[in-house]
Design an enzyme around this catalytic site. Sequence first.
Site, PDB file in Angstrom:
ATOM      1  N   ASP A 192      -2.568  12.659  -8.046  1.00  0.00           N
ATOM      2  CA  ASP A 192      -3.053  12.911  -6.665  1.00  0.00           C
ATOM      3  C   ASP A 192      -2.668  11.626  -5.998  1.00  0.00           C
ATOM      4  O   ASP A 192      -2.917  11.472  -4.951  1.00  0.00           O
ATOM      5  CB  ASP A 192      -4.608  12.921  -6.630  1.00  0.00           C
ATOM      6  CG  ASP A 192      -5.481  11.849  -7.370  1.00  0.00           C
ATOM      7  OD1 ASP A 192      -4.929  11.086  -7.795  1.00  0.00           O
ATOM      8  OD2 ASP A 192      -6.519  11.916  -7.318  1.00  0.00           O
ATOM      9  N   SER A 193      -1.818  10.735  -6.622  1.00  0.00           N
ATOM     10  CA  SER A 193      -1.284   9.529  -5.828  1.00  0.00           C
ATOM     11  C   SER A 193      -0.181  10.353  -4.842  1.00  0.00           C
ATOM     12  O   SER A 193       0.423   9.339  -4.211  1.00  0.00           O
ATOM     13  CB  SER A 193      -0.487   8.646  -6.861  1.00  0.00           C
ATOM     14  OG  SER A 193       0.227   9.331  -7.665  1.00  0.00           O
TER      15      SER A 193
ATOM     16  N   ASP B 178      -3.074  16.259 -11.823  1.00  0.00           N
ATOM     17  CA  ASP B 178      -4.399  15.685 -11.486  1.00  0.00           C
ATOM     18  C   ASP B 178      -5.568  16.790 -10.718  1.00  0.00           C
ATOM     19  O   ASP B 178      -4.976  17.415  -9.879  1.00  0.00           O
ATOM     20  CB  ASP B 178      -4.095  14.686 -10.552  1.00  0.00           C
ATOM     21  CG  ASP B 178      -4.302  13.439 -11.231  1.00  0.00           C
ATOM     22  OD1 ASP B 178      -5.140  13.110 -11.992  1.00  0.00           O
ATOM     23  OD2 ASP B 178      -4.005  12.238 -10.511  1.00  0.00           O
TER      24      ASP B 178
ATOM     25  N   LYS C  37      -5.763  16.172 -15.755  1.00  0.00           N
ATOM     26  CA  LYS C  37      -6.448  15.002 -15.672  1.00  0.00           C
ATOM     27  C   LYS C  37      -7.223  15.084 -14.712  1.00  0.00           C
ATOM     28  O   LYS C  37      -7.341  15.306 -13.767  1.00  0.00           O
ATOM     29  CB  LYS C  37      -5.247  13.851 -15.645  1.00  0.00           C
ATOM     30  CG  LYS C  37      -5.844  12.449 -15.408  1.00  0.00           C
ATOM     31  CD  LYS C  37      -4.813  11.334 -15.602  1.00  0.00           C
ATOM     32  CE  LYS C  37      -4.198  11.052 -14.150  1.00  0.00           C
ATOM     33  NZ  LYS C  37      -5.359  10.478 -13.235  1.00  0.00           N
TER      34      LYS C  37
ATOM     35  N   GLU D 269     -10.898  11.982 -13.474  1.00  0.00           N
ATOM     36  CA  GLU D 269     -11.322  10.556 -13.410  1.00  0.00           C
ATOM     37  C   GLU D 269     -12.769  10.505 -13.897  1.00  0.00           C
ATOM     38  O   GLU D 269     -13.486  11.489 -13.493  1.00  0.00           O
ATOM     39  CB  GLU D 269     -10.891   9.935 -12.182  1.00  0.00           C
ATOM     40  CG  GLU D 269      -9.593   9.855 -11.600  1.00  0.00           C
ATOM     41  CD  GLU D 269      -9.407   9.102 -10.561  1.00  0.00           C
ATOM     42  OE1 GLU D 269     -10.263   8.793  -9.833  1.00  0.00           O
ATOM     43  OE2 GLU D 269      -8.279   9.272 -10.168  1.00  0.00           O
TER      44      GLU D 269
ATOM     45  N   GLU E 189      -6.519   2.336 -16.289  1.00  0.00           N
ATOM     46  CA  GLU E 189      -5.788   1.839 -15.187  1.00  0.00           C
ATOM     47  C   GLU E 189      -6.297   0.541 -14.930  1.00  0.00           C
ATOM     48  O   GLU E 189      -7.548   0.526 -14.734  1.00  0.00           O
ATOM     49  CB  GLU E 189      -5.886   2.953 -13.940  1.00  0.00           C
ATOM     50  CG  GLU E 189      -5.249   2.419 -12.748  1.00  0.00           C
ATOM     51  CD  GLU E 189      -4.839   3.187 -11.759  1.00  0.00           C
ATOM     52  OE1 GLU E 189      -5.198   4.609 -11.891  1.00  0.00           O
ATOM     53  OE2 GLU E 189      -4.526   2.810 -10.465  1.00  0.00           O
TER      54      GLU E 189
HETATM   55  O1  KIV Z   1      -2.567   9.676  -9.507  1.00  0.00           O
HETATM   56  C1  KIV Z   1      -1.873   9.182 -10.126  1.00  0.00           C
HETATM   57  O2  KIV Z   1      -0.653   8.805  -9.903  1.00  0.00           O
HETATM   58  C2  KIV Z   1      -2.475   8.459 -11.343  1.00  0.00           C
HETATM   59  C3  KIV Z   1      -1.635   7.554 -12.110  1.00  0.00           C
HETATM   60  C4  KIV Z   1      -1.703   6.257 -11.322  1.00  0.00           C
HETATM   61  C5  KIV Z   1      -2.218   7.359 -13.516  1.00  0.00           C
HETATM   62  O3  KIV Z   1      -3.572   8.715 -11.508  1.00  0.00           O
END
Ligand code: KIV
Length: 275
Positions: free
Chosen positions: A44-45, A83, A113, A115, A182
């Site tokens: 989600d970056s 994500d 993924k 969090e 992280e």
């Molecule tokens: O969203 C992302 O790119 C991440 C990585 C920094 C692990 O969660």
Amino acid sequence: MKNTAITFKDAKKTGQKLSMLTAYDYSTAKLMDQSGIHGILVGDSLGMVMLGYEDTLAVTMEDMLHHTKAVARGAKNCLIVADMPFMSYHTSIEQAVFNAGRLIKEGGAQAVKLEGGATFCKEIKAITRSSIPVMAHLGLTPQSIHAFGGFKVQGKSQEAAQALLDDAKAVEAAGAFALVLECVPEKLAQKISETLSIPTIGIGAGAGCDGQILVYQDMIGMYSDFTPKFVKQYTNVGIQMKQAFASYIQEIQSGAFPQKEHTFCIDDSIIDKLY
Ligand code: KIV
């Protein structure tokens, strides 16, 4: 051979280090896949590096699906992890399973993924019960940026370090197949990696992790808004891109581009008959 959640777990047993990068589009994913990367995270970056937001909070399920589909079309051998965006797994277990399912069914990812630690174990259990592999994410979890009060290294005090280790054990017990750590001090990440039987994937967590991940724009010098301390820049395509763009502009002005080899021909007789 296609990488899967199982090959990730096997890599931990054999001591093979895992390599991951983020990607958000077809062409980049294809290049990474051809380079032999083990896994791509559609992070989600993308909210920051692709869409220009200040943080990841505004990213939607539709954004994630759009980019995951593009990556899935480009990467055929590596494991694709998508994500779960902010608020896509927070309001109910049903919602978490439903949204994880969309990333697999519609997006073409092979894992998701999310969090969070012990607080999200019910969601991790429910998603894995639906046969969807879950990668957990602890330490600096960017979706909690307001709760943390900024992008800060996590787990530095005795209490915080213990809480991180406890959370890591909890997500493993809940069924996570891997864990992103992280911005965690190196020795703590090493302790967690030695304690768990699932692989840890570090970003700013040192060499003791079982694998590493970086945001690809950071490692090729394409995102200049902010470069975290843990990033190693392997090249600077940002400079090369700016040079190429400037040459293009200059050649259009001077008439050096386009030339004969860039153009299409037509019989003069056709042109002559035009009125
Ligand atoms: O969203 C992302 O790119 C991440 C990585 C920094 C692990 O969660």
